[in-house]
Write a protein that holds these residues in place. Structure first.
Motif, short mmCIF file in Angstrom:
data_model
loop_
_atom_site.label_atom_id
_atom_site.label_comp_id
_atom_site.label_asym_id
_atom_site.label_seq_id
_atom_site.Cartn_x
_atom_site.Cartn_y
_atom_site.Cartn_z
N GLN A 78 0.83 -1.20 0.00
CA GLN A 78 0.00 0.00 0.00
C GLN A 78 0.86 1.25 0.00
O GLN A 78 1.64 1.46 0.92
CB GLN A 78 -0.85 0.02 1.27
N ILE A 79 0.73 2.08 -1.03
CA ILE A 79 1.35 3.41 -0.99
C ILE A 79 0.21 4.41 -1.18
O ILE A 79 -0.43 4.44 -2.23
CB ILE A 79 2.41 3.59 -2.08
N ARG A 80 -0.05 5.18 -0.15
CA ARG A 80 -1.20 6.08 -0.17
C ARG A 80 -0.69 7.51 -0.41
O ARG A 80 0.40 7.87 -0.02
CB ARG A 80 -1.87 5.99 1.20
N LEU A 81 -1.50 8.31 -1.09
CA LEU A 81 -1.14 9.72 -1.27
C LEU A 81 -1.51 10.48 -0.01
O LEU A 81 -2.52 10.19 0.63
CB LEU A 81 -1.90 10.31 -2.45
N MET A 110 2.50 2.73 3.29
CA MET A 110 3.34 3.92 3.14
C MET A 110 2.48 5.11 2.74
O MET A 110 1.35 4.96 2.30
CB MET A 110 4.36 3.70 2.03
N GLU A 111 3.05 6.30 2.92
CA GLU A 111 2.36 7.50 2.49
C GLU A 111 3.32 8.33 1.66
O GLU A 111 4.46 8.54 2.05
CB GLU A 111 1.89 8.28 3.72
N LEU A 112 2.84 8.79 0.51
CA LEU A 112 3.71 9.51 -0.41
C LEU A 112 3.10 10.86 -0.76
O LEU A 112 1.88 11.00 -0.85
CB LEU A 112 3.88 8.68 -1.69
N GLU A 113 3.98 11.84 -0.95
CA GLU A 113 3.52 13.15 -1.36
C GLU A 113 4.60 13.75 -2.25
O GLU A 113 5.79 13.66 -1.93
CB GLU A 113 3.31 14.01 -0.12
N ARG A 126 8.08 13.28 -0.47
CA ARG A 126 8.24 12.87 0.91
C ARG A 126 7.57 11.52 1.06
O ARG A 126 6.45 11.33 0.60
CB ARG A 126 7.59 13.89 1.83
N LEU A 156 12.48 4.74 -2.98
CA LEU A 156 11.14 5.08 -3.49
C LEU A 156 10.96 6.59 -3.54
O LEU A 156 10.43 7.13 -4.51
CB LEU A 156 10.07 4.46 -2.59
N ALA A 197 3.38 -0.87 -7.31
CA ALA A 197 2.59 -0.11 -6.34
C ALA A 197 2.94 1.37 -6.43
O ALA A 197 2.06 2.24 -6.37
CB ALA A 197 2.85 -0.62 -4.93
N LEU A 198 4.24 1.67 -6.61
CA LEU A 198 4.66 3.08 -6.69
C LEU A 198 4.06 3.74 -7.93
O LEU A 198 3.53 4.85 -7.86
CB LEU A 198 6.19 3.16 -6.73
N THR A 225 0.47 4.58 -7.58
CA THR A 225 0.26 5.78 -6.76
C THR A 225 0.62 7.03 -7.54
O THR A 225 -0.10 8.03 -7.50
CB THR A 225 1.11 5.70 -5.49
N GLN A 236 -1.96 8.41 -9.74
CA GLN A 236 -3.12 9.06 -9.10
C GLN A 236 -2.88 10.53 -8.82
O GLN A 236 -3.80 11.27 -8.49
CB GLN A 236 -3.41 8.40 -7.76
N ILE A 237 -1.61 10.96 -8.88
CA ILE A 237 -1.29 12.32 -8.45
C ILE A 237 -1.85 13.34 -9.43
O ILE A 237 -1.66 13.24 -10.64
CB ILE A 237 0.24 12.49 -8.32
N GLN A 244 -2.78 19.29 -5.10
CA GLN A 244 -3.37 18.48 -4.02
C GLN A 244 -2.49 18.49 -2.79
O GLN A 244 -2.70 17.69 -1.89
CB GLN A 244 -3.48 17.03 -4.47
N VAL A 269 -0.53 18.66 0.58
CA VAL A 269 -0.99 18.69 1.96
C VAL A 269 0.05 19.39 2.83
O VAL A 269 -0.26 20.27 3.62
CB VAL A 269 -1.23 17.26 2.49
N GLY A 270 1.31 19.03 2.62
CA GLY A 270 2.39 19.64 3.40
C GLY A 270 2.54 18.98 4.74
O GLY A 270 1.87 18.00 5.06
#
Lengths: 296, 283
Positions: free
Chosen positions: A6-9, B32-35, B47, B151, B265-266, B269, B272-273, B277, B279-280
């Motif tokens: 899972q990699i979430r934005l 994970m969480e990506l921005e 990040r 990543l 998976a990367l 994601t 989707q960007i 959008q 967030v910071g």
């Protein structure tokens, strides 16, 4: 079969709030004026400036008669006599162990405040001093009680009871100390098949059920040969993830809330409880059940 | 933080049982969480947060002269900074060894032209090229740094916008570049095959991926594989233990398999960007 990665934005992040009816307490930030009336007394987490009472930490206001204090959410552990703590030995010194307990200073466990193998009362000899590392060495986890608080704020611990002592196989979870609810007992043998020690310092120890055998030496023996069966392991893993779900949503931790969270989490598998949605869901359902319990 | 023997035993038996501390199987990753586009004044940034591991990557580019022996290629440089906020061990020069190790592994992983095509960064053969600085800041350490860094680097390079060069004026030795001034008149870098790193950690007799801090302490040694597309670009061994050839082959296979899942998976994601959008940090 491995789970999907899972990699979430960050923009898809879920809110972790579980506040009932969206009612939030007012949170004061450092430097914020609490009151300008000077009939109040200055408590912990506050200071006086230009005849205003201001907050020195970020937290919620608590008032007892005329005493105003601000209780922070995130802080180091401020010990009080009688608290149950879980800590890790960091140093072995002469006649004492240093213990990391999430406070500002390391706590002290004196050789004279532990129950040594072989009887209640006996003199601590020089030999015992040499043997100290055999009892507890660096890295070992212990449960103990706060015996006294020194003037600099550091704690003196003791393990003079059968329930305290060295911890064996299990998992340590760290949460904010303010999330641990104070209660009569912090040792819980949960009926779901695991023991939990809720240290007041925010360290929580989860392990297979402890059988309280009343032999004095048991405090220093670890059984490394024993393999914890799969079923116990799943229970421990589930409790661990439930506690992290509750603490992520800033919910108080005590035996009932942990049990409810465990029961609500049963619809998920253990690794699924690492996903944000599931964690928040468990926290919300637990919160609802706790509210119902309060209402009745 | 060092674990005691009993805790290590508990972790070890859990790995044998294929049920780790948090319930994961041996091949499972933590969410994970990506921005991306998080640093405004950088050309590209990302990040990534993997449980407690937090990595911030920013990309800066400037015009430079290519190396004489590689006149057709641009330059790519990695720099890792270990913030002492991440762990007290990084205080002073404590994190330097780790930083150099990560930076070296990254540059060797990106060196192959199958992984990252440096010729695309060339502007004028032998005279001008783009130099890409990739700055990596470790904000928090919760285990598994290599995977998280790779990543985040890939996402930041994906996010990077290189200004278009419209014309070149050559006057003797003087070269003037006509770089587009428009904000959105940019090229994206091609990171399709940029390597993804997977740390395969050996605990007891079994190998796991995505170790937590506790699991890293129980391991005798680990292998970092960088996989680009379906090929290995770098293999690095860390830790003190040695590996049996059979175990090595096994862990390479495991790393290869997992890296491809991770890459998929990367990309899912990254697709989707949408712009605007962000967030910071504050939220």
């Amino acid at each position: 079969m491995p789970q999907k990665i899972q990699i979430r934005l960050a923009s898809h992040r879920v809110s972790t709030s579980v506040a009932v009816n969206q009612r939030y307490p007012k949170i004061f930030t450092p430097g914020e004026v609490i009151t300008s009336q000077n009939e109040f007394m200055r408590g912990h987490g506050t200071y006086e400036e230009n005849s205003d009472l201001k907050a020195s930490v970020a937290g919620v206001r608590q008032q007892v008669n005329n005493l105003i204090s601000i209780r922070p959410l995130k802080s180091r552990y401020n010990g009080e006599v009688g608290d149950v703590v879980v800590g890790r030995i960091t140093e072995v010194q002469q006649k004492r162990w240093k213990v990391a307990t999430n406070s500002r200073l390391d706590s002290v466990l004196l050789l004279s405040s532990v129950n040594l193998p072989g009887g209640e009362l006996r003199r601590r000899s020089a030999e015992d001093e040499h043997m100290m590392r055999q009892y507890l060495q660096e890295g070992d986890l212990i449960s103990a009680e706060v015996q006294s608080v020194y003037s600099d704020g550091s704690l003196s611990l003791h393990t003079r009871s059968f329930k305290y002592g060295k911890l064996s196989q299990g998992v340590l979870v760290k949460v904010f100390p303010s999330l641990i609810k104070r209660s009569k007992t912090h040792f819980h043998n949960l009926p779901i098949g695991a023991s939990v020690i809720l240290g007041n310092n925010g360290f929580i120890w989860i392990c297979p059920i402890i059988n309280n055998s009343e032999d004095g030496a048991s405090g220093f023996i670890q059984n490394l040969e024993e393999v914890v069966p799969r079923q116990d392991r799943e229970t421990i893993g589930r409790i661990r993830n439930c506690i992290l779900s509750l603490s992520q949503s800033k919910m108080m931790l005590y035996d009932t809330s942990i049990l409810y969270a465990y029961e609500e989490s049963l619809k998920y598998t253990v690794p699924e409880l690492l996903v944000q949605e599931a964690m928040v869901d468990v926290a919300i359902l637990t919160q609802q059940r706790l509210c119902m319990l309060e209402d009745t | 933080m060092s674990l005691c023997e009993a805790e290590k035993t508990f972790v070890l038996h859990g790995v044998e049982e294929n049920f780790r501390l948090d319930g994961r199987e041996r091949e499972d990753y933590r969410p994970m969480e990506l921005e991306t586009d998080i640093v405004l004044h950088a050309f590209g940034s990302a990040r990534l947060r993997l449980a407690n591991t937090d990595v911030l990557v920013a990309v800066k580019i400037e015009i430079d002269v290519p190396f004489p022996e590689r006149s057709k290629e641009g330059k790519l440089e990695f720099f890792v900074d270990c913030s002492a906020n991440a762990t007290p061990d990084f205080e002073g020069r404590g994190g330097e060894d780790l930083a150099v190790e990560i930076a070296n592994t990254l540059s060797s992983a990106y060196r192959s032209k199958h992984a990252f095509d440096l010729t695309k960064l060339c502007i004028l053969k032998g005279k001008k090229c783009w130099k890409v600085y990739v700055d990596i800041l470790l904000l928090e350490c919760g285990g598994n740094l290599f995977d998280a860094v790779s990543l985040a680097v890939k996402a930041a390079l994906w996010n990077t916008q290189v200004p278009k060069v419209h014309g070149v004026n050559i006057d003797g030795n003087n070269i003037e570049l006509n770089v587009s001034e428009e904000l959105y008149d940019c090229d994206r870098l091609d990171v399709k095959n940029a390597p993804v790193m997977v740390t395969v950690c050996k605990i007891g007799e079994k190998c796991i991926v995505d170790p937590s801090v506790a699991e890293e302490q129980c391991s005798v040694g680990s292998i970092v594989v960088a996989v680009s597309g379906d090929k290995f670009s770098t293999v690095l061994q860390t830790g003190t233990g040695s590996l049996h050839p059979a175990t090595l082959m096994e862990s390479l296979k495991l790393g290869h398999r997992v890296a491809q899942r991770l890459d998929e998976a990367l990309w899912a994601t990254l697709r989707q960007i949408k712009p605007g959008q962000d967030v910071g940090f504050l939220k």
